[in-house]
Write an enzyme that holds these catalytic residues in place. Structure first.
Site, PDB file in Angstrom:
ATOM      1  N   HIS B  63       0.875  -1.178   0.000  1.00 32.81           N
ATOM      2  CA  HIS B  63       0.000   0.000   0.000  1.00 32.81           C
ATOM      3  C   HIS B  63       0.909   1.224   0.000  1.00 32.81           C
ATOM      4  O   HIS B  63       1.711   1.397   0.913  1.00 32.81           O
ATOM      5  CB  HIS B  63      -0.894   0.005   1.238  1.00 32.81           C
ATOM      6  CG  HIS B  63      -1.822  -1.171   1.299  1.00 32.81           C
ATOM      7  ND1 HIS B  63      -3.096  -1.149   0.802  1.00 32.81           N
ATOM      8  CD2 HIS B  63      -1.633  -2.428   1.783  1.00 32.81           C
ATOM      9  CE1 HIS B  63      -3.675  -2.326   0.983  1.00 32.81           C
ATOM     10  NE2 HIS B  63      -2.806  -3.126   1.573  1.00 32.81           N
ATOM     11  N   LEU B  64       0.780   2.054  -1.031  1.00 32.70           N
ATOM     12  CA  LEU B  64       1.646   3.235  -1.122  1.00 32.70           C
ATOM     13  C   LEU B  64       0.922   4.508  -0.692  1.00 32.70           C
ATOM     14  O   LEU B  64       1.548   5.561  -0.557  1.00 32.70           O
ATOM     15  CB  LEU B  64       2.202   3.373  -2.539  1.00 32.70           C
ATOM     16  CG  LEU B  64       3.114   2.214  -2.986  1.00 32.70           C
ATOM     17  CD1 LEU B  64       3.566   2.420  -4.432  1.00 32.70           C
ATOM     18  CD2 LEU B  64       4.326   2.057  -2.070  1.00 32.70           C
ATOM     19  N   ASN B  95      -6.634   0.790  -2.666  1.00 34.68           N
ATOM     20  CA  ASN B  95      -7.430   1.511  -1.649  1.00 34.68           C
ATOM     21  C   ASN B  95      -6.809   2.858  -1.303  1.00 34.68           C
ATOM     22  O   ASN B  95      -6.569   3.197  -0.147  1.00 34.68           O
ATOM     23  CB  ASN B  95      -7.623   0.654  -0.398  1.00 34.68           C
ATOM     24  CG  ASN B  95      -6.324   0.245   0.263  1.00 34.68           C
ATOM     25  OD1 ASN B  95      -5.276   0.239  -0.378  1.00 34.68           O
ATOM     26  ND2 ASN B  95      -6.379  -0.082   1.532  1.00 34.68           N
ATOM     27  N   ASP B 153      -8.855  -5.245  -2.181  1.00 32.97           N
ATOM     28  CA  ASP B 153      -8.078  -5.544  -0.975  1.00 32.97           C
ATOM     29  C   ASP B 153      -8.436  -4.645   0.203  1.00 32.97           C
ATOM     30  O   ASP B 153      -8.590  -3.438   0.060  1.00 32.97           O
ATOM     31  CB  ASP B 153      -6.583  -5.410  -1.244  1.00 32.97           C
ATOM     32  CG  ASP B 153      -5.785  -5.775  -0.005  1.00 32.97           C
ATOM     33  OD1 ASP B 153      -5.979  -6.883   0.505  1.00 32.97           O
ATOM     34  OD2 ASP B 153      -4.987  -4.935   0.460  1.00 32.97           O
ATOM     35  N   HIS B 180      -9.074 -10.631  -1.319  1.00 38.33           N
ATOM     36  CA  HIS B 180      -8.937 -10.433   0.129  1.00 38.33           C
ATOM     37  C   HIS B 180     -10.115 -11.202   0.717  1.00 38.33           C
ATOM     38  O   HIS B 180     -11.246 -10.738   0.686  1.00 38.33           O
ATOM     39  CB  HIS B 180      -9.012  -8.945   0.479  1.00 38.33           C
ATOM     40  CG  HIS B 180      -9.062  -8.664   1.960  1.00 38.33           C
ATOM     41  ND1 HIS B 180      -8.005  -8.105   2.640  1.00 38.33           N
ATOM     42  CD2 HIS B 180     -10.025  -8.882   2.890  1.00 38.33           C
ATOM     43  CE1 HIS B 180      -8.325  -7.986   3.926  1.00 38.33           C
ATOM     44  NE2 HIS B 180      -9.547  -8.449   4.104  1.00 38.33           N
ATOM     45  N   HIS B 233      -2.480 -12.816   1.248  1.00 36.00           N
ATOM     46  CA  HIS B 233      -2.137 -13.005   2.667  1.00 36.00           C
ATOM     47  C   HIS B 233      -2.909 -14.106   3.387  1.00 36.00           C
ATOM     48  O   HIS B 233      -3.695 -13.844   4.285  1.00 36.00           O
ATOM     49  CB  HIS B 233      -2.264 -11.677   3.434  1.00 36.00           C
ATOM     50  CG  HIS B 233      -3.499 -10.852   3.169  1.00 36.00           C
ATOM     51  ND1 HIS B 233      -4.774 -11.360   3.200  1.00 36.00           N
ATOM     52  CD2 HIS B 233      -3.631  -9.531   2.880  1.00 36.00           C
ATOM     53  CE1 HIS B 233      -5.637 -10.402   2.946  1.00 36.00           C
ATOM     54  NE2 HIS B 233      -4.968  -9.285   2.741  1.00 36.00           N
ATOM     55  N   ASP B 306       2.329  -6.993   2.272  1.00 29.34           N
ATOM     56  CA  ASP B 306       1.154  -6.211   2.693  1.00 29.34           C
ATOM     57  C   ASP B 306       1.616  -4.948   3.441  1.00 29.34           C
ATOM     58  O   ASP B 306       0.992  -4.521   4.413  1.00 29.34           O
ATOM     59  CB  ASP B 306       0.207  -7.035   3.575  1.00 29.34           C
ATOM     60  CG  ASP B 306      -1.178  -6.402   3.692  1.00 29.34           C
ATOM     61  OD1 ASP B 306      -1.412  -5.356   3.058  1.00 29.34           O
ATOM     62  OD2 ASP B 306      -2.013  -6.958   4.430  1.00 29.34           O
ATOM     63  N   HIS B 310       1.080   3.427   8.242  1.00 27.82           N
ATOM     64  CA  HIS B 310       0.104   4.282   8.926  1.00 27.82           C
ATOM     65  C   HIS B 310       0.838   5.353   9.717  1.00 27.82           C
ATOM     66  O   HIS B 310       1.924   5.110  10.248  1.00 27.82           O
ATOM     67  CB  HIS B 310      -0.769   3.463   9.877  1.00 27.82           C
ATOM     68  CG  HIS B 310      -1.778   2.614   9.184  1.00 27.82           C
ATOM     69  ND1 HIS B 310      -2.819   3.145   8.467  1.00 27.82           N
ATOM     70  CD2 HIS B 310      -1.889   1.263   9.067  1.00 27.82           C
ATOM     71  CE1 HIS B 310      -3.544   2.157   7.952  1.00 27.82           C
ATOM     72  NE2 HIS B 310      -2.995   1.008   8.291  1.00 27.82           N
TER      73      HIS B 310
END
Lengths: 315, 425
Positions: B63-64, B95, B153, B180, B233, B306, B310
């Site tokens: 997740h970038l 997302n 996802d 997912h 995952h 994954d 955050h």
């Protein structure tokens, strides 16, 4: 009393961390404070100059009043903050709120919170202030368990060797967990019972005996402890069909109470849902010690405050 | 422009290669693999004596946060962390804010990575518009824009018919569906694995069956439609068994496991450790053992991080409300090499899970040192000992349960298209 030095804890997060010696010390201290509550003038100067903050993120009448009285009877300055009347509604983080209270040189923060682990979170972040958990989510409610033990001991003279049945929504009960740990530490046998939807996995590994038939759970026990069923649980979240059916199969009544030992006592952490988890005949019957629990609650909380904030000056 | 990497042990599972040889990169592409390539006239000669030279690693699940949540991570910092972990290619989940369900965002991501990033970024687009689980995205157009697969996802596609139609439609364009798998109803608000630890901590449990039952559905839909399914995952023994069984029956399925799901158990949550909070949750010791079995027997195709950066503000809150996820790009390789140390994987198999097999799962044309392919290379020292210091991470985020861990093995240098994207001090 100079017992403050013997108490090794800075915070009271749960009974899981308390040793047999810790619990014995708390109960012994509480017994000596109980006498103060029966005096004409119910006040001693023990905690004069200490500041105690009740930080309550969940509604509570009994526990908050009990802690407040405990502080006041020992001459501490106690104030109450509830989530609805504080900066919480403005979106301040728990850490910021607590650090602000600490910056005002509070000695003890007593916290109730709907999130399990919130008192642990505070204890990890505060530097000087002690934290007492007054109930966090489904995790622990240590002062309730300690007042339960005090009450049991007064009636039975001991805890070691007794069998205690705790009945209700075990999965969502912080009281059940705190009582389980404390009672096991003191040598009691603990039976946990309720509808299968309210029994979480792993209880046997924690030392409990698990039942889904209340009659089996109650048979020959010394203590029956009923848990409050949250009325809003009805139907909506699949845990039980109706309150009526819950009462039919899981309530304590005069009939199933006969299965317990003749001298068994009946306990309830309150508030009571009369006619749901407990029939009024039992709740008000001769074997009930429910109001004694409430009375002992003040003494136990005085003991906890004393052991954390009182004692020697160097502390 | 030539770069010569000399004296390394070249491990390239895509061509069953494991030999001491030299690697020449010319015009950004792999030009020659041979013993004793003459360094005369080559300006950049890198001595890889005692080191392992592999295809640039490929992480198919990151997740970038770019666009929209650049306070957590962006394409520059995320790809820099990737390069520091030996990765030259990552596939990023959709997302973002707004969701990557259109070619404008897909193009933005690809171009920003190409011109400013430190790794190739292959966007994964959502299956449904806005990840709402209702209507399909323009899959054909998104393929043309550079998308490599479709996933909602973070969210399960609850409606089985939507997923079925997505599989049928995507398959006709040769594109995989990336699942997912987590039944929200069975998850029932759970915030960690259901079991004794959750009971002790007073946290609602998310049982294994929430994942496994959805994987069972997804596998059968893949069987029905003949579509290519990649399962994200996986974390439970039952999930693994279901996928193993489906592979035996010829279902076109691949799957990945994260380093944290083969390294940590639910015990890591004790103390309400928000950095051990993720979806799917950390599971039991038996599930961790199953993940290792699945890697050893090849049921699990890829190791993917994954990587879920955050901000501290999203994590430094009560456990119940803390954000899910951890960063993983810089710790993936050493945690994978622990499996080599434990004799669960050979180093070749470990590299394969991090390169060609991962790339193949999403048809990403990377993860190989074949002649003519892009000069994406990782130079690894499997013996390099270091301690994780999250404050030194290249990611913007600091959320990892592996801070202060003693690690063995790291990328010493990473090259993309023959240019150095990372060099360890």
């Amino acid at each position: 009393m100079a017992m403050g030095e013997m108490f090794a804890h800075k915070h009271i997060i749960g009974t899981q961390q308390l040793s047999k010696d810790d619990i014995e010390l708390i109960l012994k201290t509480a017994e000596s404070f109980k006498e103060i509550n029966q005096r004409e003038i119910k006040k001693v100067p023990t905690l004069r100059g200490k500041t105690i903050v009740n930080l309550f993120y969940e509604n509570s009448t009994r526990t908050r009043t009990s802690f407040e009285l405990a502080g006041k009877r020992m001459s501490a300055d106690t104030i109450n903050i509830s989530a609805s009347s504080s900066s919480v509604t403005k979106g301040e983080t728990l850490e910021d709120t607590a650090k602000n209270i600490e910056a005002m040189d509070a000695d003890v923060i007593i916290m109730r919170h709907s999130c399990s682990g919130a008192p642990d979170y505070l204890a990890q972040r505060l530097t000087t202030c002690s934290v007492i958990n007054a109930g966090d989510g489904f995790h622990e409610h240590p002062s309730q368990a300690l007042l339960d033990l005090m009450t049991i001991k007064e009636h039975k003279g001991k805890i070691d060797g007794l069998t205690v049945a705790i009945i209700g929504d075990i999965a969502r009960s912080r009281v059940a967990r705190s009582d389980l740990y404390a009672l096991k530490t003191m040598g009691a046998t603990v039976r946990l019972a309720g509808p299968a939807t309210m029994i979480p996995p792993g209880l046997e590994e924690l030392g409990a005996e698990v039942y889904t038939d209340i009659n089996e759970a109650i048979k020959d026990v010394d203590v029956v402890m009923m848990l409050r069923i949250q009325l809003e649980r009805e139907g909506g979240n699949k845990l039980m069909p109706t309150l009526r059916e819950y009462a039919q199969f899981f309530a304590l009544n005069t009939e199933n109470m006969k299965l317990a030992k003749p001298d068994a006592i009946v306990m309830h952490p309150g508030p009571l849902n009369r006619g749901v988890e407990i029939s009024s005949y039992v709740a008000d019957g001769e074997q009930n010690v429910i109001l004694e629990q409430v009375e002992n609650g003040v003494a136990v909380r005085m003991a906890l405050l004393y052991l954390l904030a009182g004692g020697s000056e160097e502390k | 422009m030539k770069i010569l990497i000399k004296n390394g042990r070249v491990i390239d599972p895509s061509q069953d290669l494991d030999a001491n040889m030299d690697l020449l990169i010319e015009h950004g592409c792999i030009a020659k693999l041979a013993e004793n390539i003459d360094p005369n006239g080559i300006e950049d000669v890198i001595d890889a004596d005692g080191l392992v030279v592999t295809p640039g690693l490929v992480d198919i699940h990151v997740h970038l946060r770019d666009p929209g949540q650049e306070y957590k991570e962006d394409i520059l910092t995320g790809t820099k962390a990737a390069a520091a972990g030996g990765f030259t290619s990552v596939a990023c989940m959709p997302n973002t804010v707004p969701v990557n369900d259109n070619k404008a965002i897909t193009g933005y991501i690809i171009n920003k990575a190409r011109y400013e990033g430190s790794a190739n970024v292959f966007p994964i687009c959502s299956i449904t518009k806005g990840q709402k689980g209702e209507s399909l995205v323009e899959m054909g157009d998104l393929k043309l824009a550079g998308c490599v697969g479709f996933s909602d996802d973070g969210l399960n596609v609850e409606c089985g018919d939507v997923l079925r139609r997505a599989m049928e439609y995507a398959n006709a364009f040769g594109m995989p569906i990336i699942a997912h798998a987590e039944d929200e109803a069975i998850k029932s608000g759970g915030v960690m694995n259901e079991g004794r630890v959750a009971t002790e901590l007073g946290l609602l449990g998310n049982p294994w069956v929430a994942e496994a039952s959805t994987i069972a559905r997804d596998l059968m839909l893949a069987e029905l439609t003949g579509a290519r399914l990649h399962v994200c995952h996986i974390s439970t023994r039952r999930s693994l068994e279901l996928i193993r069984n489906a592979k035996e029956r010829g279902v076109k399925v691949t799957c990945e496991v994260t380093p944290h799901h083969f390294t940590l158990t639910e015990e890591a949550v004790r103390g309400y450790n928000v950095n051990a909070k993720m979806g799917p949750p950390l599971r039991s010791a038996d599930d961790v053992a199953a993940m290792k079995e699945g890697l050893a027997d090849g049921t699990i195709d890829a190791i993917a991080t994954d990587h879920a950066p955050h901000h501290i503000d999203d994590k430094n809150v009560e456990f119940n409300v803390a954000a899910n996820g951890l960063i993983g790009l810089e710790t993936s390789l050493p945690l994978t090499l622990r499996l080599v140390e434990e004799k669960i994987l050979s180093i070749n198999e470990a590299i394969s899970c991090l390169s060609d097999k991962a790339a193949k799962a999403l048809n990403i044309p990377r993860g190989t040192l074949k002649i003519g392919e892009p000069g994406d290379v990782a130079i690894i020292d499997p013996e390099y000992e270091w301690t994780v210091d999250v404050t030194a991470s290249y990611s913007k985020a600091r959320n990892t349960p592996f801070d202060d861990w003693e690690m063995k093995g790291a990328a010493m240098m990473t090259l993309r298209d023959g240019r150095i994207t990372f060099e360890r001090d």
